[in-house]
Design an enzyme around this catalytic site. Structure first.
Site, PDB file in Angstrom:
ATOM      1  N   HIS A  56     145.260  82.101 -35.065  1.00 40.92           N
ATOM      2  CA  HIS A  56     144.637  81.575 -33.844  1.00 40.92           C
ATOM      3  C   HIS A  56     144.804  82.562 -32.700  1.00 40.92           C
ATOM      4  CE1 HIS A  56     148.783  80.220 -33.263  1.00 40.92           C
ATOM      5  NE2 HIS A  56     148.524  79.829 -32.031  1.00 40.92           N
ATOM      6  N   HIS A  58     146.189  82.638 -29.648  1.00 42.90           N
ATOM      7  CA  HIS A  58     147.261  82.766 -28.640  1.00 42.90           C
ATOM      8  C   HIS A  58     147.911  84.152 -28.684  1.00 42.90           C
ATOM      9  CE1 HIS A  58     147.776  78.131 -28.154  1.00 42.90           C
ATOM     10  NE2 HIS A  58     146.899  78.636 -27.309  1.00 42.90           N
ATOM     11  N   ASP A  60     150.869  85.237 -28.456  1.00 38.75           N
ATOM     12  CA  ASP A  60     152.074  85.430 -29.278  1.00 38.75           C
ATOM     13  C   ASP A  60     151.742  85.498 -30.773  1.00 38.75           C
ATOM     14  OD1 ASP A  60     151.523  82.593 -29.005  1.00 38.75           O
ATOM     15  OD2 ASP A  60     153.445  82.206 -29.977  1.00 38.75           O
ATOM     16  N   HIS A  61     150.447  85.515 -31.116  1.00 35.88           N
ATOM     17  CA  HIS A  61     150.037  85.693 -32.518  1.00 35.88           C
ATOM     18  C   HIS A  61     149.117  86.898 -32.702  1.00 35.88           C
ATOM     19  CE1 HIS A  61     151.773  81.802 -33.869  1.00 35.88           C
ATOM     20  NE2 HIS A  61     151.715  81.616 -32.568  1.00 35.88           N
ATOM     21  N   HIS A 114     146.154  72.292 -32.334  1.00 27.66           N
ATOM     22  CA  HIS A 114     146.896  73.138 -31.378  1.00 27.66           C
ATOM     23  C   HIS A 114     145.879  73.938 -30.561  1.00 27.66           C
ATOM     24  CE1 HIS A 114     150.058  75.850 -29.984  1.00 27.66           C
ATOM     25  NE2 HIS A 114     149.432  76.883 -30.496  1.00 27.66           N
ATOM     26  N   ASP A 133     150.859  77.541 -36.007  1.00 31.25           N
ATOM     27  CA  ASP A 133     151.197  76.484 -35.053  1.00 31.25           C
ATOM     28  C   ASP A 133     150.457  75.178 -35.356  1.00 31.25           C
ATOM     29  OD1 ASP A 133     152.581  78.587 -34.029  1.00 31.25           O
ATOM     30  OD2 ASP A 133     151.524  78.696 -32.116  1.00 31.25           O
ATOM     31  N   HIS A 171     156.945  79.512 -35.829  1.00 32.57           N
ATOM     32  CA  HIS A 171     158.009  79.534 -34.812  1.00 32.57           C
ATOM     33  C   HIS A 171     159.326  78.986 -35.340  1.00 32.57           C
ATOM     34  CE1 HIS A 171     155.694  80.565 -31.147  1.00 32.57           C
ATOM     35  NE2 HIS A 171     154.673  80.019 -31.802  1.00 32.57           N
TER      36      HIS A 171
HETATM   37 FE    FE Z   1     152.618  80.288 -31.220  1.00 37.51          FE
HETATM   38 ZN    ZN Z   2     149.943  79.051 -30.553  1.00 35.13          ZN
END
Ligand code: FE
Ligand code: ZN
Length: 255
Positions: A56, A58, A60-61, A114, A133, A171
């Site tokens: 996805h 975001h 942080d990915h 998410h 996530d 995570h």
């Molecule tokens: Fe994440």
């Molecule tokens: Zn995420």
């Protein structure tokens, strides 16, 4: 086929995963939270990087994608629906697609909730699903874009995979998830055992992922919203599955 799976801690509490086929020498990465730890892990092993699978949009990915693409010439795979907000895709995929990952079949599953456009990759030949996530160890992602109905339907698709499937999520939230899960089902014996095991693992500094789908089915409150005992435990006997899921998700947001 000799296939190695490496769980890679990144940033404060993210996980990326490396898959390496020793026969062909090829390596794939699932999600790229940042480049340095991934590059170090590859270089230590003398591996290249052929493929990056994105779950996805975001940061942080995906923040590590461009430096890794540049350094290794990896091809990038992600959701067609999110092409406008993902790094440039070499392959855009959607629910139901079957792609080749290091000579293995990988099924693309839409797990929106998410985010809308979040996908998971299921590799039946190695019994692993990469969920980031969506489904997490004892938890699920917060609903930033999707509805409770969307996330519940996504979780049902994942719950229907073979119970021995390894769940590779994004995570290290498991200890907090365990404390929350116990507020929903304090009397769940399997959950009590798992929560103690998680606390011990974290005390030793060990990762709590991947987890087994069968243990998620037995202990993850978000996968259990349709069970009469869970509905009763939160005072919602007779309510719809989605309403119970939404209530549990809401309680977690405030936990
Ligand atoms: Fe994440
Ligand atoms: Zn995420």
């Amino acid at each position: 086929m000799p296939l190695e799976l490496v769980t890679l801690p990144c940033l404060a509490d993210n996980y990326a995963y490396l898959l390496h086929n020793a026969e062909t020498g090829q390596t794939a990465l699932v999600d790229a939270p940042e480049d340095h730890p991934i590059q170090r892990a590859l270089d230590e092993r003398g591996w290249g990087l052929d493929l990056i699978l994105l779950t996805h949009h975001h940061p942080d990915h995906i923040d590590g994608v461009e430096p890794l693409r540049e350094a290794y010439g990896a091809k990038v795979v992600g959701a067609a629906a999110d092409a406008h907000r993902l790094p440039r895709l070499d392959l855009a995929v959607k629910e139901g697609d079957m792609i080749d990952v290091l000579g293995l079949k990988a099924h693309v599953i839409d797990v929106s909730g998410h985010t809308v456009g979040h996908i998971a990759f299921h590799l039946p030949e190695i019994g692993a699903v990469f969920t980031a996530d969506s489904l997490m160890a004892l938890g699920c992602g917060r609903l930033f874009e999707g509805t409770p109905e969307q996330m519940w339907q996504s979780l049902l698709k994942l719950r229907a995979l073979p119970p021995e499937t390894i769940v590779c999520s994004g995570h290290e939230y498991t200890a907090s998830n365990a404390r929350f899960a116990l507020t929903i089902e304090p009397g769940n014996a399997a959950l009590q055992v798992r929560a103690a095991d998680i606390a011990a693992k974290r005390a030793r500094g060990e990762a709590t992922v991947p987890s087994l789908l069968s243990e998620e089915i037995a202990t993850n409150p978000f996968l259990r919203a349709d069970l009469p005992e869970v509905k009763a435990a939160i005072g919602m006997a007779g309510a719809s599955d989605v309403a119970v899921f939404a209530e549990i998700r809401g309680r977690k947001d405030r936990f």
